[in-house]
Design an enzyme around this catalytic site. Structure first.
Site, mmCIF file in Angstrom:
data_model
loop_
_atom_site.group_PDB
_atom_site.id
_atom_site.type_symbol
_atom_site.label_atom_id
_atom_site.label_comp_id
_atom_site.label_asym_id
_atom_site.label_seq_id
_atom_site.Cartn_x
_atom_site.Cartn_y
_atom_site.Cartn_z
ATOM 1 N N LYS A 274 0.935 -1.085 -0.049
ATOM 2 C CA LYS A 274 -0.005 -0.068 0.148
ATOM 3 C C LYS A 274 0.949 1.580 -0.070
ATOM 4 C CE LYS A 274 -3.464 2.195 2.650
ATOM 5 N NZ LYS A 274 -4.529 2.365 3.809
ATOM 6 N N HIS B 96 -5.235 -33.337 16.950
ATOM 7 C CA HIS B 96 -4.163 -33.929 17.434
ATOM 8 C C HIS B 96 -2.989 -33.157 17.731
ATOM 9 C CE1 HIS B 96 -5.817 -37.828 15.880
ATOM 10 N NE2 HIS B 96 -6.325 -37.077 14.921
ATOM 11 N N GLU C 242 10.219 -4.780 4.719
ATOM 12 C CA GLU C 242 10.418 -6.336 4.158
ATOM 13 C C GLU C 242 10.202 -6.256 2.620
ATOM 14 O OE1 GLU C 242 8.937 -4.858 6.918
ATOM 15 O OE2 GLU C 242 8.583 -6.482 8.452
ATOM 16 N N GLU D 3 -5.099 -7.081 14.626
ATOM 17 C CA GLU D 3 -4.592 -5.441 14.191
ATOM 18 C C GLU D 3 -5.681 -4.546 14.283
ATOM 19 O OE1 GLU D 3 -2.649 -4.166 10.403
ATOM 20 O OE2 GLU D 3 -1.038 -4.864 11.272
ATOM 21 N N GLY E 117 -4.889 -1.948 4.738
ATOM 22 C CA GLY E 117 -4.381 -2.888 4.460
ATOM 23 C C GLY E 117 -4.934 -4.283 4.585
ATOM 24 N N ARG E 118 -5.611 -4.446 5.949
ATOM 25 C CA ARG E 118 -6.015 -5.656 6.180
ATOM 26 C C ARG E 118 -7.498 -5.973 5.646
ATOM 27 N NH1 ARG E 118 -4.904 -2.544 10.397
ATOM 28 N NH2 ARG E 118 -6.401 -1.801 11.739
ATOM 29 N N LYS F 211 9.108 -0.793 14.285
ATOM 30 C CA LYS F 211 9.656 -0.381 13.025
ATOM 31 C C LYS F 211 10.821 0.649 13.238
ATOM 32 C CE LYS F 211 5.629 -1.047 10.069
ATOM 33 N NZ LYS F 211 4.645 -0.356 9.438
HETATM 34 O O1 F6P Z 1 1.872 -4.103 9.938
HETATM 35 C C1 F6P Z 1 1.704 -3.103 9.662
HETATM 36 C C2 F6P Z 1 0.976 -2.809 8.365
HETATM 37 O O2 F6P Z 1 1.024 -1.594 8.113
HETATM 38 C C3 F6P Z 1 -0.054 -3.577 8.018
HETATM 39 O O3 F6P Z 1 -1.408 -2.861 8.537
HETATM 40 C C4 F6P Z 1 -0.183 -3.627 6.472
HETATM 41 O O4 F6P Z 1 -0.908 -4.504 6.081
HETATM 42 C C5 F6P Z 1 1.242 -4.027 6.600
HETATM 43 O O5 F6P Z 1 2.059 -3.195 7.202
HETATM 44 C C6 F6P Z 1 1.948 -3.927 4.955
HETATM 45 O O6 F6P Z 1 1.762 -2.268 4.616
HETATM 46 P P1 F6P Z 1 2.128 -2.094 3.089
HETATM 47 O O7 F6P Z 1 1.054 -2.530 2.157
HETATM 48 O O8 F6P Z 1 2.002 -0.600 2.879
HETATM 49 O O9 F6P Z 1 3.368 -2.863 2.572
#
Ligand code: F6P
Length: 531
Positions: free
Chosen positions: A198, A372, A204, A341, A255-256, A500
């Site tokens: 987003k 199990h 990452e 979240e 995002g979620r 972060k």
């Molecule tokens: O973990 C925090 C967060 O902002 C989530 O809410 C989001 O889904 C995720 O990081 C990834 O963010 P982005 O889509 O901006 O890479």
């Protein structure tokens, strides 16, 4: 106007009194014995999802008082405000309009923008699916959190509807042990990378995207424009990365809650345009149900209210989800972000400290695997953990005997949780593996089950794209319901920021430099982990 505090409402006080008088001691076995219609009275049919809520620790008064609570916190008004696009995500000053992403053309807010991108996403998906012409065999989605969990969950769920010649891979973790084995098996000429973020700034995702691009070029890949596409609200950053084909979305999509947007591209490629539209239509049908059904017959509302009942009156701090369908193996992980979240908050929308518990821990595994592993604790542990069973009537394979066994296990577990077994019953049974020398009374205590453990069973006719869409939307609105009762903002996530920021401060110190200013534990660990 300040949000009415749920724990200051008359309904809350009444629920507390009701819990002390009847709720704490409610016995499900007696409740079923007393009321032959209990199963029907506590069942609901929503679009694509039937729910048996009768094995829950509530009665008609509980349900009536919970609905009064929902009215006292103005749930219908707040729901309508969300659906109308009011900026209910107040800490970020944003509307919350994932429902607009699945509204039919011309029906919801921002319809023109939404359908313009949707059409483009689906046309692109169809071009990739034409493998003879696209030459693509492997699609790698690089994203994390909401840019990963949705497609990663939905693609295997809809495997039976998927293109047989395409392999979907998901890379999220910044730990290189995630991307390395994926790349090892790929050929750049036949691979499409989707960089999904987003913000297009997430550490990452940007790190993995860089690794993927370097690998692509090192392995002789020639046209990054053809083999890398972006999904983001930050078109500028995607362009700076060198991506020319980008599918946008908007800041009013959390995002979620973004699987319905271009973030769903891996799913659209897997299942194709028609199935993806059916997936959106299923979610829209659930939106309509949430918007229109009376609170008492409104499934997401009833589930959200039950969550409040369990969290704040019974003080259950966890809920387990057991899908009896292997395709839903990632569903509990998806729900963890959606629920925890969203509702893992400790102040209300007015910034006041909450005096009650919010999000439970949500966890689970597909049945029968969980049986199990941890079901022992669900049956005989000291904590009561409500369980949510998800059963799918019709399989998409030909092994009817396996499916019947899976469904029988599903029903047996909810039965066992409720019925339990007394020590006297256990004493009358033979137990071939039991010690022959241990005192019989002691043994029967080990072999008894308290029972009266609550569960909900959701039933889908089949795990179709439409049903999956409805199921996910059901959970989204359920989370909104409990958030609204608690008075919290379910659409921000400030809690992930501190880690972060500290990570960014620590990163340069891994190379060298002094450790001053760090706490003793972090300094010692850093020293140990330095290259
Ligand atoms: O973990 C925090 C967060 O902002 C989530 O809410 C989001 O889904 C995720 O990081 C990834 O963010 P982005 O889509 O901006 O890479």
């Amino acid at each position: 106007m300040a949000h009415p505090r749920c724990d200051e409402t008359i309904a809350w006080t009444a629920l507390g009194g009701h819990f002390e008088a009847h709720g704490r001691e409610l016995d499900l076995r007696e409740a079923f014995a007393r009321d032959a219609d209990r199963a029907a009275a506590f069942s609901l049919q929503a679009p694509e999802v039937f729910a048996d809520l009768s094995k829950n620790l509530w009665d008609d008064s509980t349900r009536r008082l919970l609905v009064e609570l929902a009215e006292a916190v103005q749930l219908p008004t707040r729901r309508d405000a969300m659906l109308a696009g009011e900026p209910i995500n107040t800490t970020e000053g944003r509307a919350v309009l994932h429902t607009a992403l699945r509204a039919p053309r011309g029906a919801g807010p921002f319809s023109d923008e939404v359908h313009e991108v949707l059409d483009r996403v689906l046309a692109f998906a169809e071009r990739i699916r034409d493998t003879a012409s696209s030459g693509i065999t492997d699609i790698v989605n690089i994203g994390i959190g909401g840019s990963d969990l949705g497609p990663r969950m939905a693609v295997p769920a809809l495997d039976a509807h998927s293109h047989p010649g395409l392999r979907l891979h998901f890379v999220s973790n910044v730990d290189g042990h995630d991307i390395a084995p994926v790349l090892r098996r790929l050929n750049p000429a036949t691979t499409l990378f989707i960089i999904a973020s987003k913000t297009f700034t997430t550490q990452e995702t940007m790190a993995n995207a860089g690794v993927a691009r370097a690998w692509f070029l090192a392995k002789g890949g020639t046209d990054t424009r053809k083999h890398f596409v972006g999904v983001t609200t930050n078109l500028k950053a995607a362009a700076e990365f060198g991506i020319t084909e980008t599918f946008g979305f908007w800041d009013w999509v959390g995002g979620r809650y973004s699987l319905w947007s271009a973030i769903g591209l891996p799913l659209a490629i897997a299942i194709g345009a028609d199935h993806f539209r059916a997936f959106l239509a299923g979610a829209h049908a659930m939106d309509q149900h949430f918007a229109q059904a009376p609170l008492r017959e409104n499934l997401p509302v009833q589930l959200g209210l039950l969550d409040v009942w369990y969290r704040n009156f019974h003080h259950f701090s966890s809920r387990s989800v057991a899908p009896y369908h292997q395709g839903l193996k990632r569903f509990p992980a998806y729900l963890q972000q959606l629920e925890m979240e969203s509702n893992g908050k400790r102040v209300d929308t007015d910034g006041r400290a909450l005096r009650l518990g919010t999000s439970p821990v949500v966890w689970g595994e597909p049945g029968t695997n969980g049986q199990h592993a941890y079901f022992q604790m669900l049956h005989q542990g000291t904590d009561v953990i409500p369980v949510e069973f998800i059963a799918v009537k019709t399989p998409t394979h030909d092994h009817a005997e396996l499916h019947t066994k899976a469904l029988a296990n599903c029903l047996a577990q909810s039965q066992a949780l409720m019925l339990g077994k007394t020590a006297a019953e256990a004493a009358t049974e033979s137990a071939p593996t039991a010690s022959a020398t241990l005192d019989r009374t002691v043994l029967s205590r080990h072999r008894s089950f308290p029972g009266n453990r609550p569960s909900t069973t959701l039933v889908l006719e089949a795990l179709t794209p439409r049903a999956l869409g409805a199921l996910i939307a059901l959970y989204e609105h359920r989370v909104f319901t409990s958030a609204t009762v608690w008075g919290i903002n379910a659409f921000d996530q400030w809690g992930v920021e501190l880690g972060k920021a500290l990570c960014n401060q620590l990163l340069p110190r891994f190379g060298s430099g002094d450790l001053s200013g760090l706490d003793g534990s972090t300094a010692a660990l850093l020293q140990r982990l330095r290259a």
